[in-house]
Write a protein that holds these residues in place. Structure first.
Motif, PDB file in Angstrom:
ATOM      1  N   UNK A 322       0.843  -1.192   0.000  1.00  0.00           N
ATOM      2  CA  UNK A 322       0.000   0.000   0.000  1.00  0.00           C
ATOM      3  C   UNK A 322       0.877   1.240   0.000  1.00  0.00           C
ATOM      4  N   UNK A 323       0.453   2.255  -0.744  1.00  0.00           N
ATOM      5  CA  UNK A 323       1.173   3.526  -0.779  1.00  0.00           C
ATOM      6  C   UNK A 323       0.612   4.434   0.309  1.00  0.00           C
ATOM      7  N   UNK A 324       1.501   4.954   1.162  1.00  0.00           N
ATOM      8  CA  UNK A 324       1.109   5.831   2.268  1.00  0.00           C
ATOM      9  C   UNK A 324       1.600   7.249   2.006  1.00  0.00           C
ATOM     10  N   UNK A 325       1.170   8.231   2.806  1.00  0.00           N
ATOM     11  CA  UNK A 325       1.625   9.612   2.600  1.00  0.00           C
ATOM     12  C   UNK A 325       3.147   9.707   2.603  1.00  0.00           C
ATOM     13  N   UNK A 326       3.734  10.453   1.651  1.00  0.00           N
ATOM     14  CA  UNK A 326       5.191  10.554   1.546  1.00  0.00           C
ATOM     15  C   UNK A 326       5.796  11.407   2.651  1.00  0.00           C
ATOM     16  N   UNK A 327       7.104  11.295   2.809  1.00  0.00           N
ATOM     17  CA  UNK A 327       7.828  12.115   3.772  1.00  0.00           C
ATOM     18  C   UNK A 327       7.728  13.595   3.402  1.00  0.00           C
ATOM     19  N   UNK A 328       7.995  14.505   4.340  1.00  0.00           N
ATOM     20  CA  UNK A 328       7.941  15.941   4.036  1.00  0.00           C
ATOM     21  C   UNK A 328       8.913  16.374   2.946  1.00  0.00           C
ATOM     22  N   UNK A 329       9.995  15.602   2.741  1.00  0.00           N
ATOM     23  CA  UNK A 329      10.937  15.880   1.667  1.00  0.00           C
ATOM     24  C   UNK A 329      11.576  14.553   1.262  1.00  0.00           C
TER      25      UNK A 329
END
Length: 429
Positions: A322-329
């Motif tokens: 599953x794809x989750x929210x990416x890191x801030x950068x």
């Protein structure tokens, strides 16, 4: 009277010739100055205003260097040109993110500096493995930091056949599994060898090797199996997508071969791999890496294109990613830079996208938090300096990190010195 008139006429003629000569010289000087300004050596000074405007319009932050903006367009000798520092073009999205200040305390430094080493925490002990001392020298031993006494000690050797950097490491609380990695300094080849350390006896044993050698694969224990994913393939640059697992217990393999699992959606090395709440997460990383220079007898490292990303994946009960929210950068070189605190994953430092002009590496100086309840990211603080491949630990409310490669200073995020420093801060989440 006639003589007087003749002298007056001669004087006027002389002045006229002088003025015409001055005008000619001035015109020649202006033409020469224009031609010189059009040459490649002077063009940056004249184009800086237009370049700055164009970069600002494209969303790039321009940090001007005072020594570069010379008031008078004079020719520079060779020495001046070598010493001049060019402008630094830093994309705003790659700059340091806003973050609260943390109060850091410097602790006893590690016995040796190390880069691309590995670390595992078991209770109050941090086991620190291998790594580069310099690009031409690699460590082949383990150092131990005691969080209770805040002291280093208990050094012991690694097996001679074991990799020296880019290792995959994980523990079940007593046994530490060390998977593949690079064998030797510079950009030498990887190994498929796998070893197990019994931390109670300090004894090593070998285990079934990986199906293929890998650099810095994501490695974790999940549901009774040792999982190894991604990393870089044998040429050190091509991302691996393969995902293997093998059943293990008490430091021993229960199967005679590795099992092929669902490939990871995006390959590559230098990512955090975390199991928490019976869920397996793979965070950040990069595609590509330095390669050995063709024909070099010492496998000298040669720069190649690298793409750093912020992707986060989770393996679910159905063995699907599953794809989750990416890191801030975008962030890489974080394989041992994480700890788990109050149902959150904390990540210290790393590397982000390359400098857009000179393609140099840019280090990360933030502390990130991924809250597992809300699956959201935040920036919770700043490190004392930007640094990659930190080896992190958490004990009695204190967040620790040691080792890695730090920046060149507050105004220069490029990597410079390999360190063994140990720092800590009281973490309140």
């Amino acid at each position: 009277m006639a003589r007087f008139n003749h002298n007056k006429h001669h004087s006027s003629t002389t002045k006229l010739v002088f003025l015409i000569s001055c005008a000619g010289l001035l015109g020649a000087a202006l033409i020469a100055d224009f031609l010189w300004a059009s040459s490649s050596s002077a063009a940056p000074a004249y184009l800086s205003i237009a370049s700055s405007w164009a970069l600002e319009k494209s969303g790039i932050l321009v940090v001007q260097n005072v020594t570069h903006n010379i008031a008078h367009h004079k020719r520079e000798d060779v020495k001046d040109r070598k010493e001049r520092i060019p402008e630094r073009f830093l994309p705003a999205t790659f700059a340091d993110l806003p973050a609260p200040e943390l109060q850091w305390e410097e602790m006893p430094s590690a016995p040796v500096p190390r880069l691309d080493g590995a670390a595992i925490q078991i209770k109050n002990l941090l086991y620190v493995f291998a790594g580069y001392g310099t690009l031409d020298y690699v460590h082949s031993h383990v150092d131990i930091y005691n969080f209770t006494s805040n002291t280093w000690g208990g050094r012991f050797d690694m097996p001679k056949e074991m990799g020296h950097s880019h290792l995959g490491v994980v523990t079940d609380g007593r046994y530490i599994y060390v998977v593949s990695g690079q064998y030797g300094p510079q950009c030498r080849g990887p190994t498929a060898r796998t070893f197990v350390l019994d931390t109670e006896t300090k004894k090593w044993r070998s285990m079934l090797p990986l199906p293929a050698p890998r650099y810095a694969p994501a490695t974790q224990l999940w549901r009774g199996r040792l999982h190894v994913m991604g990393g870089s393939k044998e040429n050190r640059h091509t991302p691996g997508l393969e995902h293997w697992s093998i059943a293990v217990k008490d430091g021993k393999a229960l199967e005679k071969q590795w099992r092929t699992e669902t490939p990871i959606p995006r390959g590559g090395p230098h990512r955090a791999c975390v199991v928490v709440n019976d869920q397996l997460f793979v965070i950040g990383g990069q595609e590509g890496d330095f390669m050995a220079k063709p024909g070099s007898p010492i496998f000298k490292c040669s720069r190649r294109l690298e793409v750093v990303y912020a992707d986060v994946y989770m393996l679910d009960d159905e063995k699907k990613w599953k794809v989750l929210p990416p890191m801030p950068k975008p962030n890489s070189h974080i394989e041992c830079a994480w700890v788990i605190v109050n149902n959150s994953i904390i990540i210290t430092g790393g590397t982000t996208e390359k400098h857009p002009v000179n393609k140099r590496m840019i280090l990360v100086g933030e502390v990130f938090k991924f809250h597992l309840d809300s699956l959201t990211w935040s920036v919770i603080g700043k490190l004392p300096f930007r640094v990659k491949t930190t080896l992190a630990g958490f004990w009695d409310g204190w967040l620790y990190f040691t080792s890695g490669q730090r920046d060149r200073g507050p105004d220069n995020p490029q990597p410079r010195k390999v360190i063994g420093d140990m720092w800590r801060t009281k973490l309140r989440l």
